[in-house]
Design an enzyme around this catalytic site. Structure first.
Site, PDB file in Angstrom:
ATOM      1  N   GLU A  91       0.821  -1.211   0.000  1.00  0.00           N
ATOM      2  CA  GLU A  91       0.000   0.000   0.000  1.00  0.00           C
ATOM      3  C   GLU A  91       0.852   1.257   0.000  1.00  0.00           C
ATOM      4  OE1 GLU A  91      -2.557   0.035   3.367  1.00  0.00           O
ATOM      5  OE2 GLU A  91      -3.282  -1.984   2.962  1.00  0.00           O
ATOM      6  N   CYS A 104       3.228   8.405   1.408  1.00  0.00           N
ATOM      7  CA  CYS A 104       3.618   7.465   2.456  1.00  0.00           C
ATOM      8  C   CYS A 104       3.769   6.095   1.799  1.00  0.00           C
ATOM      9  CB  CYS A 104       2.518   7.461   3.521  1.00  0.00           C
ATOM     10  SG  CYS A 104       2.765   6.250   4.809  1.00  0.00           S
ATOM     11  N   CYS A 111       4.798  -7.244   8.006  1.00  0.00           N
ATOM     12  CA  CYS A 111       5.745  -6.724   8.998  1.00  0.00           C
ATOM     13  C   CYS A 111       5.882  -7.739  10.120  1.00  0.00           C
ATOM     14  CB  CYS A 111       5.229  -5.393   9.558  1.00  0.00           C
ATOM     15  SG  CYS A 111       6.348  -4.597  10.727  1.00  0.00           S
ATOM     16  N   CYS A 115       3.292  -4.881  16.486  1.00  0.00           N
ATOM     17  CA  CYS A 115       2.609  -3.843  17.277  1.00  0.00           C
ATOM     18  C   CYS A 115       1.109  -4.167  17.335  1.00  0.00           C
ATOM     19  CB  CYS A 115       2.847  -2.463  16.664  1.00  0.00           C
ATOM     20  SG  CYS A 115       4.581  -1.996  16.606  1.00  0.00           S
ATOM     21  N   CYS A 118      -1.659  -2.398  15.044  1.00  0.00           N
ATOM     22  CA  CYS A 118      -1.353  -2.173  13.630  1.00  0.00           C
ATOM     23  C   CYS A 118      -1.832  -3.315  12.739  1.00  0.00           C
ATOM     24  CB  CYS A 118       0.165  -1.987  13.496  1.00  0.00           C
ATOM     25  SG  CYS A 118       0.677  -1.702  11.805  1.00  0.00           S
ATOM     26  N   GLU A 159       8.796  -2.360   8.571  1.00  0.00           N
ATOM     27  CA  GLU A 159       9.735  -1.644   9.447  1.00  0.00           C
ATOM     28  C   GLU A 159      10.986  -1.310   8.617  1.00  0.00           C
ATOM     29  OE1 GLU A 159      10.118  -0.157  12.408  1.00  0.00           O
ATOM     30  OE2 GLU A 159      12.190   0.095  11.758  1.00  0.00           O
ATOM     31  N   HIS A 215       4.631   5.709  21.538  1.00  0.00           N
ATOM     32  CA  HIS A 215       3.320   5.201  21.973  1.00  0.00           C
ATOM     33  C   HIS A 215       3.160   4.918  23.469  1.00  0.00           C
ATOM     34  CE1 HIS A 215       2.624   5.144  17.755  1.00  0.00           C
ATOM     35  NE2 HIS A 215       3.152   3.979  17.509  1.00  0.00           N
ATOM     36  N   CYS A 332      -2.348   2.011   7.812  1.00  0.00           N
ATOM     37  CA  CYS A 332      -1.525   1.136   6.963  1.00  0.00           C
ATOM     38  C   CYS A 332      -1.847  -0.330   7.198  1.00  0.00           C
ATOM     39  CB  CYS A 332      -0.042   1.419   7.153  1.00  0.00           C
ATOM     40  SG  CYS A 332       0.543   1.261   8.821  1.00  0.00           S
TER      41      CYS A 332
HETATM   42  N1  SAH Z   1       7.400   0.280  11.336  1.00  0.00           N
HETATM   43  C1  SAH Z   1       7.515   1.693  11.317  1.00  0.00           C
HETATM   44  C2  SAH Z   1       6.741   2.369  10.191  1.00  0.00           C
HETATM   45  C3  SAH Z   1       5.403   1.844   9.846  1.00  0.00           C
HETATM   46  S1  SAH Z   1       4.078   2.130  10.946  1.00  0.00           S
HETATM   47  C4  SAH Z   1       7.136   2.266  12.656  1.00  0.00           C
HETATM   48  O1  SAH Z   1       6.749   1.515  13.538  1.00  0.00           O
HETATM   49  O2  SAH Z   1       7.272   3.458  12.856  1.00  0.00           O
HETATM   50  C5  SAH Z   1       3.751   3.843  10.735  1.00  0.00           C
HETATM   51  C6  SAH Z   1       3.174   4.526  11.964  1.00  0.00           C
HETATM   52  O3  SAH Z   1       1.779   4.241  12.079  1.00  0.00           O
HETATM   53  C7  SAH Z   1       3.820   4.098  13.261  1.00  0.00           C
HETATM   54  O4  SAH Z   1       3.965   5.226  14.098  1.00  0.00           O
HETATM   55  C8  SAH Z   1       2.795   3.151  13.813  1.00  0.00           C
HETATM   56  O5  SAH Z   1       2.986   2.953  15.170  1.00  0.00           O
HETATM   57  C9  SAH Z   1       1.509   3.829  13.409  1.00  0.00           C
HETATM   58  N2  SAH Z   1       0.314   3.000  13.400  1.00  0.00           N
HETATM   59  C10 SAH Z   1       0.176   1.733  13.005  1.00  0.00           C
HETATM   60  N3  SAH Z   1      -1.095   1.323  13.130  1.00  0.00           N
HETATM   61  C11 SAH Z   1      -1.780   2.366  13.605  1.00  0.00           C
HETATM   62  C12 SAH Z   1      -3.137   2.579  13.953  1.00  0.00           C
HETATM   63  N4  SAH Z   1      -4.026   1.614  13.844  1.00  0.00           N
HETATM   64  N5  SAH Z   1      -3.479   3.803  14.387  1.00  0.00           N
HETATM   65  C13 SAH Z   1      -2.559   4.797  14.506  1.00  0.00           C
HETATM   66  N6  SAH Z   1      -1.287   4.654  14.206  1.00  0.00           N
HETATM   67  C14 SAH Z   1      -0.883   3.455  13.766  1.00  0.00           C
END
Ligand code: SAH
Length: 343
Positions: A91, A104, A111, A115, A118, A159, A215, A332
């Site tokens: 995406e 973006c 991944c 997290c 996510c 990541e 976070h 994402c």
């Molecule tokens: N892996 C990297 C980049 C991809 S995630 C990272 O962790 O930074 C991009 C951003 O979106 C990160 O800050 C992640 O924590 C956040 N993110 C992922 N899912 C999310 C969600 N459901 N709501 C808000 N932020 C989210």
């Protein structure tokens, strides 16, 4: 013999390749320029001889992306689901701001970071993207939309620091004056906090903006939502960031997704304040995007305001991210997931 994937080469590597197959240096520059304009065949490289085009066609590949799905939000945000040449999907989100068009993009298919909030990580990592595949998202989104891309954020699926070599190669390529010529200062890289690679990036002297997905301000809370914290805890993360700031003299951004009842109390804001106060940094608060499988709910506007106030009143620059594309699958990993699960 396997064909050479030209967009996976740096400008210097491409030049060497052309010299090795008996052509002049300037041919490499011509080809490089075409690649970043988004041509899909050697036929389109009209300033090359027919003979050279045929030779390249039999020995090299121009990777392309196919638009599998495209969603356009009322606010102008465009979300693409691209199909790679092996059928995997990624995406990318192209934004429509008054002052430009940031994109973006993804760095991996899926991944491995796990997290909890996510969508990208729900099925694990399928594979890394190559440098060329990362660039293709910028190239083909620009071509499809007709926009000139102003900024790049490596904040889509994956990541970036878990795919370090391809990502840094991509940054150098997209930076190159014969390619898209997008300055490293217009590129932001977001990481969940892979400490060893943050230090390596600091030593690399690529002036990108580093975003760190924080976070939570303490290990107990952070480990619950971000498994990476069990490997690299907050103390180690902040040591690496101090090193990064010292080496680059660049401000880091903390991404902080506010999840109702999990990490959004005033007490937690005060803990965060203690952690970041005095640092060369900026905090970006993001109301969490709800993903069906995670069960997390975004904080209320009142809680967001109270959280922000604690930081701002104490001199920490803080923004609340505008929720662009909330009427499409903006978060994402959501669109790919929907596609894979056929929903
Ligand atoms: N892996 C990297 C980049 C991809 S995630 C990272 O962790 O930074 C991009 C951003 O979106 C990160 O800050 C992640 O924590 C956040 N993110 C992922 N899912 C999310 C969600 N459901 N709501 C808000 N932020 C989210």
């Amino acid at each position: 013999m396997e064909k050479v994937r030209l967009k996976d080469l740096t400008f210097d590597e491409l030049t060497e390749y052309f010299l090795s197959i008996g052509h002049k240096k300037y041919r490499a520059k011509q080809v490089y320029e075409w690649l970043y304009k988004g041509v899909e065949s050697f036929e389109e490289m009209t300033n090359l001889s027919k003979e050279l085009r045929d030779q390249l066609d039999s020995t090299c590949v121009i990777t392309t992306l196919k638009v599998l799905r495209k969603q356009v939000s009322k606010d102008g945000t465009i979300k693409y689901l691209f199909e790679l040449m092996d059928g995997e999907t990624v995406e990318s989100v192209l934004m429509d701001y008054k002052h430009g068009h940031p994109i973006c993009i993804s760095t991996q298919v899926g991944c491995n970071m796990g997290c909890r909030f996510c969508a990208s990580t729900l099925g694990g990592k399928v594979r890394d993207l190559t440098a060329g595949e990362i660039a293709d998202q910028v190239i083909f989104a620009a071509k499809e939309s007709g926009y000139t891309i102003s900024n790049i954020v490596l904040m889509g699926m994956g990541e970036p620091l878990d795919n370090y070599d391809n990502v840094t190669k991509f940054i150098k390529n997209i930076n190159h004056h014969a390619g898209m010529n997008i300055g490293a200062r217009h590129i932001a890289l977001s990481t969940c906090g892979i400490v060893s690679k943050i230090k390596k990036l600091a030593d690399e002297c690529l002036p990108v903006t580093l975003s760190v997905s924080l976070h939570a301000p303490n290990d107990e809370m952070r480990s619950k939502v971000m498994p990476v914290n069990k490997k690299y805890n907050i103390r180690q993360l902040f040591e690496a960031l101090d090193y990064y700031i010292k080496k680059t003299n660049r401000r880091v951004t903390f991404e902080y997704s506010l999840i109702s009842g999990v990490n959004d109390s005033v007490g937690t804001a005060k803990e965060l304040l203690k952690l970041v106060k005095g640092m060369l940094c900026h905090v970006n608060l993001i109301p969490v995007n709800s993903v069906r499988e995670t069960g997390f709910v975004k904080s209320t506007p009142e809680d967001i305001l109270a959280f922000r106030t604690v930081l701002e009143q104490n001199g920490v620059t803080t923004t609340v991210r505008r929720e662009l594309g909330s009427d499409i699958d903006a978060s994402c990993g959501q669109l790919r997931r929907r596609h894979e699960n056929k929903i």
